[in-house]
Design a protein around this motif. Sequence first.
Motif, PDB file in Angstrom:
ATOM      1  N   GLN A  42      36.116  16.646 -50.925  1.00  0.00           N
ATOM      2  CA  GLN A  42      35.482  16.989 -49.440  1.00  0.00           C
ATOM      3  C   GLN A  42      36.284  16.441 -48.222  1.00  0.00           C
ATOM      4  OE1 GLN A  42      32.824  19.233 -48.909  1.00  0.00           O
ATOM      5  NE2 GLN A  42      33.388  19.198 -46.978  1.00  0.00           N
ATOM      6  N   ASP A  43      36.744  15.270 -48.541  1.00  0.00           N
ATOM      7  CA  ASP A  43      37.861  14.680 -47.746  1.00  0.00           C
ATOM      8  C   ASP A  43      39.193  15.496 -47.228  1.00  0.00           C
ATOM      9  OD1 ASP A  43      38.511  12.384 -45.923  1.00  0.00           O
ATOM     10  OD2 ASP A  43      40.216  12.358 -47.129  1.00  0.00           O
ATOM     11  N   ASP A  44      39.477  16.199 -48.405  1.00  0.00           N
ATOM     12  CA  ASP A  44      40.864  16.971 -48.150  1.00  0.00           C
ATOM     13  C   ASP A  44      40.194  18.160 -47.276  1.00  0.00           C
ATOM     14  OD1 ASP A  44      42.326  15.557 -49.936  1.00  0.00           O
ATOM     15  OD2 ASP A  44      41.845  16.832 -51.644  1.00  0.00           O
ATOM     16  N   ARG A  45      38.897  18.597 -47.626  1.00  0.00           N
ATOM     17  CA  ARG A  45      38.539  19.816 -46.707  1.00  0.00           C
ATOM     18  C   ARG A  45      38.485  19.457 -45.187  1.00  0.00           C
ATOM     19  NH1 ARG A  45      34.726  20.341 -51.147  1.00  0.00           N
ATOM     20  NH2 ARG A  45      35.574  21.859 -52.387  1.00  0.00           N
ATOM     21  N   PRO A  91      28.625  18.342 -36.520  1.00  0.00           N
ATOM     22  CA  PRO A  91      29.175  17.347 -36.356  1.00  0.00           C
ATOM     23  C   PRO A  91      28.762  16.451 -37.528  1.00  0.00           C
ATOM     24  CG  PRO A  91      27.162  17.658 -35.074  1.00  0.00           C
ATOM     25  CD  PRO A  91      27.175  18.903 -35.800  1.00  0.00           C
ATOM     26  N   GLY A  92      29.806  15.470 -37.698  1.00  0.00           N
ATOM     27  CA  GLY A  92      29.415  14.494 -38.856  1.00  0.00           C
ATOM     28  C   GLY A  92      30.796  13.919 -39.614  1.00  0.00           C
ATOM     29  N   SER A  93      31.547  14.711 -39.731  1.00  0.00           N
ATOM     30  CA  SER A  93      32.868  14.374 -40.349  1.00  0.00           C
ATOM     31  C   SER A  93      33.727  13.560 -39.271  1.00  0.00           C
ATOM     32  CB  SER A  93      33.638  15.685 -40.498  1.00  0.00           C
ATOM     33  OG  SER A  93      35.027  15.537 -40.610  1.00  0.00           O
ATOM     34  N   PRO A  94      34.310  12.710 -39.688  1.00  0.00           N
ATOM     35  CA  PRO A  94      35.356  11.723 -38.896  1.00  0.00           C
ATOM     36  C   PRO A  94      36.194  12.416 -38.093  1.00  0.00           C
ATOM     37  CG  PRO A  94      35.723  11.294 -41.210  1.00  0.00           C
ATOM     38  CD  PRO A  94      34.287  11.958 -40.997  1.00  0.00           C
ATOM     39  N   ILE A 143      35.845  29.431 -49.011  1.00  0.00           N
ATOM     40  CA  ILE A 143      37.160  29.612 -49.520  1.00  0.00           C
ATOM     41  C   ILE A 143      38.333  28.946 -48.976  1.00  0.00           C
ATOM     42  CG2 ILE A 143      38.656  31.117 -50.842  1.00  0.00           C
ATOM     43  CD1 ILE A 143      35.952  31.715 -52.015  1.00  0.00           C
ATOM     44  N   ASP A 144      38.951  27.999 -49.277  1.00  0.00           N
ATOM     45  CA  ASP A 144      39.942  27.111 -48.768  1.00  0.00           C
ATOM     46  C   ASP A 144      41.265  27.968 -48.864  1.00  0.00           C
ATOM     47  OD1 ASP A 144      38.000  25.365 -47.543  1.00  0.00           O
ATOM     48  OD2 ASP A 144      37.863  24.201 -49.228  1.00  0.00           O
TER      49      ASP A 144
END
Length: 585
Positions: A42-45, A91-94, A143-144
């Motif tokens: 998830q951090d990659d995404r 929102p929420g991701s750094p 789909i990334d």
Amino acid sequence: MKKAIRELGVGSLLLVSVVLPTSAQQAPAADSVIYLNQAWSQDDRDWYYHFSQGSVVLSYDIFLNLEVAGGQELFRSDANSERYGLITQPPGSPFNPDGLPIGISKTTVAAPVGDWPAGDYAGPTCALCHATQLNYKGKRIRIDGASANMLDLQAYIQALNAAMRATLTDAAKFDRLAARLGAASPEAKARLRERFERQALATYEYATRSAATFWPWGPARIDALSMISNRVTANLPGIPENTSTPIAPVKPPFLWNAPQGLWTQWAAIIQDPLARNLGETMGVYMPINLRAKIPADGLFESNAAIPELRRVESQLGRLAPPSWPEDVFGKIDREKAKSGKALFMDNCASCHNAWPYRWTEPNKYGKRFVLVGLTPQSYVGTDHTQAEAIRPFAVTGQLGDHLPPELRGKDAVPLEAFKKSIQRAVLERAVAKLKLTPAELLEVNGYRELPQPPAPDRVYKAAPRDGVWATPPFLHNGSVPNLYEMLVPASERSKKFCVGREFDPIKVGLDTTCGPGTFVLDTGLLGNSNAGHSFQEGPRGNGVIGPLLTDEQRWALVEYLKSIPEEPGRVTPFGGPPEGQLPQK
């Protein structure tokens, strides 16, 4: 300046007419999105969705508070972003504290570059065009690295231009923006207006030159090559004679296996990933100084974010193609897929390659690359406009004295050579600032041997098809709505169809049901042809690439394409598999 703004305001009203009315929704909660196993965390995404590639469009504070042209809704709102096919995020991701849609990032310009002073800006990043969401019966499947099949980039740029023009010509709108930004005094308002006017002119030029066409591209399609060429050779150096009309829209290619492939882009035009990735940012608002007289005054200076481009290339090298989610779209008929695999090997694999892939011989760095088919356009017969859209020659203007020796001092040169010379000068200046070691430079160039070989002329690249089921519409220009129609005689394909937002798991593509929010794609228009790549009776060539298939065979092939990759989360090894695991030739 004020006269220019008044004149530009008329054009903005004309642009509003191409904006498509669509239903919109609030950003879905992160836990309501279905993520497939593509070997990313998830951090990659989160980083990929919002990292800065150095591009800037508009001051960050203005972007957060700008209204749409026809009302008081914020342009950056989830509803308005959805209107143009952007994928909204809570929102929420750094990496995304303000809840911007995927592909919009906050970029800091540390030192002035050309007309762009230091400061924080909103700008696009590669995920804007290379991430998608498949909607099906209320479910959202992310789909990334896939083609952004809902994004109408042209309409989004035009709507942004219209919003900026409206704010500058409507006193009440401007006052509301100033109030949100705390610009209360006449002096503060004047400073805001001057900053906004300067940035608005850049977007107007982009909307009305780089992306100006006789008919709209529609969702999932962008003439990226013409837009890059226009910005680098016409807009930034101030030589409008070099503008090419972007009449060859293509769908953004999917990115898994791209770092491992021998060639990239639909026309197989480049190998070096640094040149490819930096070239993309040059086309989408990266600040570059092409008007200074000499390099000592800042000529070829840019806001290049090479460390970030280095990371994204490395991260894409470990992105797996997506596997069909049977719990969402239905079970795969494995026996039918097995029959389809045999048909694929007989009729398709010589161009498209199939796992475990055929590889090049090791280069001098010991790296192998996945072979991709290079099929002449005259053979495959698909739309030919991409090779003809960009004008053949360029006026060199003030840059003529700063070109390579073979071009230096000439008033006009081949446009492709002019563009590459500028891009090379920008790249070399940006790399020189980093003081990379030879090993680091080798890595950032993807272990490619430089200079790269000449690009093949008028070919289309046929890459492996793993995960292709998740990338509708099909053909390089998105002119075929589903995989089933890719397997019929070209004459029997839909000549007009509606591009919707719902996935069709039966024919495997986009639901073509017409209704509010859909876009009618007319394949009879220039750049939109769905001819070629035809399975029909007759000799091969001139658009015929395979035999006439029975309907049973077509469905078997569709089933096989749904089934690959056969191993979820399988990452293609960069540089090639161990010697003992190479496929037999």
